[in-house]
Design a protein around this motif. Sequence first.
Motif, short mmCIF file in Angstrom:
data_model
loop_
_atom_site.label_atom_id
_atom_site.label_comp_id
_atom_site.label_asym_id
_atom_site.label_seq_id
_atom_site.Cartn_x
_atom_site.Cartn_y
_atom_site.Cartn_z
N TYR A 27 -7.88 -13.48 4.82
CA TYR A 27 -7.88 -11.96 4.63
C TYR A 27 -7.53 -11.40 3.46
O TYR A 27 -8.01 -10.38 3.12
CB TYR A 27 -7.19 -11.32 5.87
CG TYR A 27 -7.90 -11.70 7.28
CD1 TYR A 27 -8.61 -11.30 7.59
CD2 TYR A 27 -7.27 -12.83 7.66
CE1 TYR A 27 -9.44 -11.69 8.79
CE2 TYR A 27 -7.52 -13.20 8.99
CZ TYR A 27 -8.68 -12.83 9.51
OH TYR A 27 -9.16 -13.30 10.80
N GLU B 284 -6.18 -9.37 0.33
CA GLU B 284 -5.72 -7.95 0.33
C GLU B 284 -6.54 -7.15 1.15
O GLU B 284 -6.09 -5.80 1.60
CB GLU B 284 -5.89 -7.35 -1.16
CG GLU B 284 -5.07 -7.85 -2.06
CD GLU B 284 -5.03 -7.60 -3.30
OE1 GLU B 284 -5.66 -6.67 -3.69
OE2 GLU B 284 -4.20 -8.04 -4.28
N ASP B 285 -7.47 -7.48 1.98
CA ASP B 285 -8.09 -6.59 3.10
C ASP B 285 -7.01 -6.32 4.21
O ASP B 285 -7.11 -5.29 4.81
CB ASP B 285 -9.26 -7.45 3.74
CG ASP B 285 -10.38 -7.62 2.84
OD1 ASP B 285 -10.35 -7.04 1.73
OD2 ASP B 285 -11.33 -8.26 3.21
N ASN C 116 -9.63 1.09 4.62
CA ASN C 116 -11.09 1.42 5.42
C ASN C 116 -11.03 0.45 6.18
O ASN C 116 -12.14 0.33 7.06
CB ASN C 116 -11.99 1.45 4.11
CG ASN C 116 -11.63 2.49 3.13
OD1 ASN C 116 -11.60 3.28 3.24
ND2 ASN C 116 -11.68 1.82 1.85
N ARG D 205 0.73 -1.29 0.08
CA ARG D 205 -0.03 0.02 0.04
C ARG D 205 0.75 1.22 0.04
O ARG D 205 1.85 1.27 0.89
CB ARG D 205 -0.85 0.04 1.32
CG ARG D 205 -1.88 1.10 1.61
CD ARG D 205 -2.99 0.82 2.48
NE ARG D 205 -2.66 1.66 3.47
CZ ARG D 205 -3.05 1.76 4.76
NH1 ARG D 205 -3.64 0.35 5.00
NH2 ARG D 205 -2.86 2.44 5.75
N ASP E 54 -6.12 -3.00 3.38
CA ASP E 54 -7.07 -1.97 2.93
C ASP E 54 -7.31 -0.90 4.08
O ASP E 54 -7.52 -0.92 5.09
CB ASP E 54 -8.49 -2.75 2.92
CG ASP E 54 -9.65 -1.87 2.51
OD1 ASP E 54 -9.68 -0.43 2.40
OD2 ASP E 54 -10.59 -2.45 1.71
#
Length: 502
Positions: A486, A488-489, A494, A441, A492
Amino acid sequence: MEAPCSPPTAGKFVVVGGGIAGVTCAEQLAINFPSEDILLITASPVIKAVTNFKQVSKVLEEFDVEEQPSTMLENRFPNIKVIESGVKQLKSKEHCVLTEDGNQHIYKKLCLCAGAKPKLICEGNPYVLGIRDTDSAQEFQKQLTKAKRIMIIGNGGIALELVYEIEGCEVIWVIKDKAIGNTFFDAGAAEFLTSKLIDEKPEAKIAQKRTRYTTEGRKKETQARASAGNVGSALGPDWHEGLDLKGAKEFSHKIHIETMCEVKKIYLQEEFRISEKKSLTFPRDHHDQSVTTDKEIWPVYVELTNEKIYGCDFIVSATGVTPNTEPFLCGNNFDVGEDGGLKVDDHMHTSLPDIYAAGDICTAAWHPSPVWQQMRLWTQARQMGWYAAKCMAAASVGESIDMDFSFELFAHVTKFFNYKVVLLGKYNAQGLGSNHELLLRCTKGQEYIKAVLQNGRMMGAVLIGETDLEETFENLILNQMNLSAYGEDLLDPNIDIEDYFD
Ligand SMILES: Cc1cc2nc3c(=O)[nH]c(=O)nc-3n(C[C@H](O)[C@H](O)[C@H](O)COP(=O)(O)OP(=O)(O)OC[C@H]3O[C@@H](n4cnc5c(N)ncnc54)[C@H](O)[C@@H]3O)c2cc1C
Ligand SMILES: NC(=O)C1=CN([C@@H]2O[C@H](COP(=O)(O)OP(=O)(O)OC[C@H]3O[C@@H](n4cnc5c(N)ncnc54)[C@H](OP(=O)(O)O)[C@@H]3O)[C@@H](O)[C@H]2O)C=CC1
């Protein structure tokens, strides 16, 4: 002929080296054996003490480092006696060390914490500087004030810090790799940081001083010792804060990076003039790689393996370190690692009886946790010094102890280009082969997060910026939870993963 040492009957605990490893070791021994005398022998006139130690999480730690006169250590620990004299010879068979002041000291257990010295690309050339201790940093600063252009060789910690800090002087940065900062980063993180270096002028530097090196008062003494060939303790976090790293020109930053090359030959001015006419390269900014001719006369010229030649005022060799074992350990039969360090087992014991080692001088030769590796860093010097003392204490009363928890997970917090940088475990997938995946990220100018996963388990991470993820990631690496579900969460923005896993 040296007088033979007397037999090791009344031996003490003896520690060699007044850096973080040695001082931490001596302090810990003093606490464990309050009624015994602990001898700390050091070549430097000041010692390095850890202050404000804070365990940030299970493994991550933060502390300040202070250079102190040795009397301050003796006042805090009345059973520590500091001898300010270099060890000139170890006689391991006789359990004895001989010091420059002509004395000999018998030990029952000895811990060697003599650190490391810069591994220079070219020894003995007055235009090639290394930076290790306060004196070499000051020498560098002095030379920089008169310099219009310097060359920095190497792609690790020192180079990364210097290219960001130096102002008023052109910097030609020569690296063997495609991307900057190979000892700490992969190409992605390097790109994130490069944009900060090339595109932005650093604003007034944010005060982040954790360590100050105030040396005025001891300058004379230090110079006298330095000329006797003695070495001081290594610098550490924020070492450049007390120095004005400004060259002779008025501009802020001018950096030219030469990638994938090394130094082929260094010419002094005269040698260069009489050598065959070689065409000089003139550094352009990072985006303009065209070559023009340099009319200036420089004290030194460097030919690179990509055939370019640059003139400059001097060269900084920021090319790693070599453990400090010579000449004082010569004649003893230590097992030595490939990097020249004294091999130590999982109890910080060297291959010779009753001799331990900690910090930059040693090479960890035990079978490490899958998410730990040795790097010659401040934190590891402290952890090794502390643990070595525990091991020496346990051995001397016939007990055994388990390996300290800090060696379960590699963890390093530092600052590069004014970003907080946290490295955890196998942060660059070191040794994982191709059997791993990366989750990334990145928000330009703000944060760069990389998680390294193998078989669904987190093995390492790079966190650049104020991510607040270090504790959660540390736990995920330590508990080896299966994170496959999980996907790519995990990164994330958010999802508040702190809540997710707590
Ligand atoms: C410029 C620079 C910046 C750094 N920045 C960071 C950073 O940001 N973060 C980080 O984690 N690490 C950093 N490091 C690395 C860190 O400073 C070292 O890993 C750490 O200080 C090593 O501690 P040590 O006690 O093993 O060795 P040292 O600090 O080198 O201490 C060795 C001691 O042994 C003494 N000695 C040597 N030979 C003898 C002898 N023959 N007899 C008696 N005494 C002797 C020396 O005088 C000294 O007191 C940096 C290093 C440098 C050079
Ligand atoms: N913030 C921090 O954590 C900092 C830590 N430090 C520590 O201080 C110590 C000294 O720092 P430093 O000198 O930067 O060492 P590092 O080990 O960090 O980096 C050395 C660099 O020099 C390269 N190199 C080695 N030999 C050559 C050569 N002949 N020509 C060109 N490049 C070469 C290495 O490449 P390769 O790896 O491919 O051999 C590597 O990129 C290290 O232990 C470092 O970790 C220093 C400053 C800041």
